[in-house]
Design a protein around this motif. Structure first.
Motif, short mmCIF file in Angstrom:
data_model
loop_
_atom_site.label_atom_id
_atom_site.label_comp_id
_atom_site.label_asym_id
_atom_site.label_seq_id
_atom_site.Cartn_x
_atom_site.Cartn_y
_atom_site.Cartn_z
N GLY A 17 9.31 48.23 50.35
CA GLY A 17 8.12 49.33 50.17
C GLY A 17 6.68 48.31 50.25
N GLU A 56 7.11 58.47 48.47
CA GLU A 56 7.90 58.25 49.35
C GLU A 56 8.75 56.82 48.76
N ASN A 57 9.88 57.21 48.43
CA ASN A 57 10.75 55.95 47.64
C ASN A 57 11.35 54.92 48.97
N ARG A 58 10.89 53.94 48.95
CA ARG A 58 11.40 52.87 50.01
C ARG A 58 12.23 51.62 48.89
N THR A 92 -2.04 55.45 52.88
CA THR A 92 -0.91 54.83 52.61
C THR A 92 -1.18 53.82 51.48
N LEU A 96 0.46 52.09 47.46
CA LEU A 96 1.48 51.24 46.94
C LEU A 96 1.48 51.30 45.23
N VAL A 127 3.70 55.04 48.05
CA VAL A 127 5.01 54.43 48.51
C VAL A 127 5.54 53.81 46.99
N ARG A 185 0.25 59.39 51.24
CA ARG A 185 1.53 59.07 51.05
C ARG A 185 1.53 57.76 49.81
N SER A 235 8.52 51.29 45.74
CA SER A 235 9.46 50.52 46.10
C SER A 235 10.97 50.53 45.69
#
Length: 311
Positions: free
Chosen positions: A63, A53-55, A76, A78, A22, A20, A24
């Protein structure tokens, strides 16, 4: 002998499960675009699912915190930003993560100028007009941002200081939420990533007054720089990187770096990114680490000079 080989053999089987990436910030901006470019290309070569995955929220901190606290196994990652890794450490009194120590640098991805765009409802035609209006109406004009601490926010703070004007900051959870308010005139102006702002500029929904690099962008050479219009030395670049949690194994770090460089070196990928205002420039983890340290030092001084505080 077999015990000594086991860790290396385990590293060579990466990836073996879902990866994934991420982001942010909400979908639609430059960080999201880069994540999806990587995901689409890796999906063709790796036999595992790649999920973006949008956080969004809190200037990118939500994120970033998620990834900082994730297992350092390469699953994971970023999309790092100048805000997360070079600005937030100075802007926030307390963070739940360390912007440098809690991450493993993997590769620089791309950069884009920020661009000052104004609402057509404001009635200005040039940077000079805007500054004149702002000085005549202190604290009446507003500038939006995609969140406190982002390079978009700090571009506005730098503008306030260098132009000698007082304008109010209106933070949003992401750029997508700010754009309708800009077009309608609810906020006066916005510093946006050029990559994200070009569609609005080309459709004539907003007016671009200047880019925040010292030289004009090849993606929009018709837009002058703020520096050439009187704000000498004005420079605020948005940049994006690929980061993992701290203590990511070296073999995994370099495997992901190689994948990233392969993706961003493809002519069709470069054309796609550059047509949207992003200038890809992948490199080594060591180059990225040095750059982040330089940017952190630079923006810490700007934050202190501006007096900006996280809200």
């Amino acid at each position: 002998m077999s015990c000594l080989l086991a860790p290396a053999q385990a590293e060579r089987v990466w990836p073996r499960e879902t990866i994934r990436i991420v982001v942010s910030f909400p979908p639609g901006g430059a960080p999201d675009t880069l994540a999806r470019v990587l995901a689409e290309d890796w999906q063709k070569t790796l036999n595992v699912p790649i999920v973006v995955e949008n956080r969004p929220g809190h200037g990118g901190n939500i994120g970033a915190d998620l990834v900082a606290k994730s297992a350092p196994d390469g699953y994971t990652l970023l999309i790092g930003t100048v805000g997360i890794h070079a600005i937030n450490g100075a802007l926030y009194e307390k963070l739940s993560y360390d912007p440098i120590a809690d991450f493993t640098p993997i590769s620089f991805l791309a950069s884009t100028p920020n661009v000052l765009i104004v609402s057509k409802q404001l009635g200005v035609q040039s940077l000079k007009d805007l500054i004149t209006l702002a000085k005549a109406k202190p604290d009446e004009l507003t500038f939006g941002s995609s969140g406190t601490g982002t390079s978009i926010h700090m571009s506005g703070e730098l503008f306030k200081e260098m132009a000698g004007v007082q304008i109010r900051h209106i933070p949003y959870k992401g750029r997508a939420q700010s754009l309708p308010d800009l077009v309608s005139g609810r906020i006066s102006m916005l510093f946006d990533n050029l990559a994200s702002a070009l569609p609005l500029i080309k459709s004539n929904e907003v007016l671009a007054l200047g880019v925040t690099t010292l030289k004009r962008s090849p993606s929009a050479p018709e837009i002058p720089t703020l520096a050439e219009q009187g704000l000498k030395g004005f420079e605020a670049i948005s940049w994006f990187s690929l980061m993992g949690p701290a203590k990511l194994p070296r073999d995994t770090q370099m495997r992901i770096n190689q994948l990233t460089q392969q993706t961003l070196s493809k002519p069709e990928v470069r054309t796609r990114l550059m047509s949207g205002g992003l200038e890809p420039n992948p490199g080594s983890p060591e180059d990225l680490a040095r750059y982040i340290q330089l940017e952190s030092n630079k923006w810490r001084k700007i934050v202190q000079q501006s007096g900006a505080k996280a809200q």
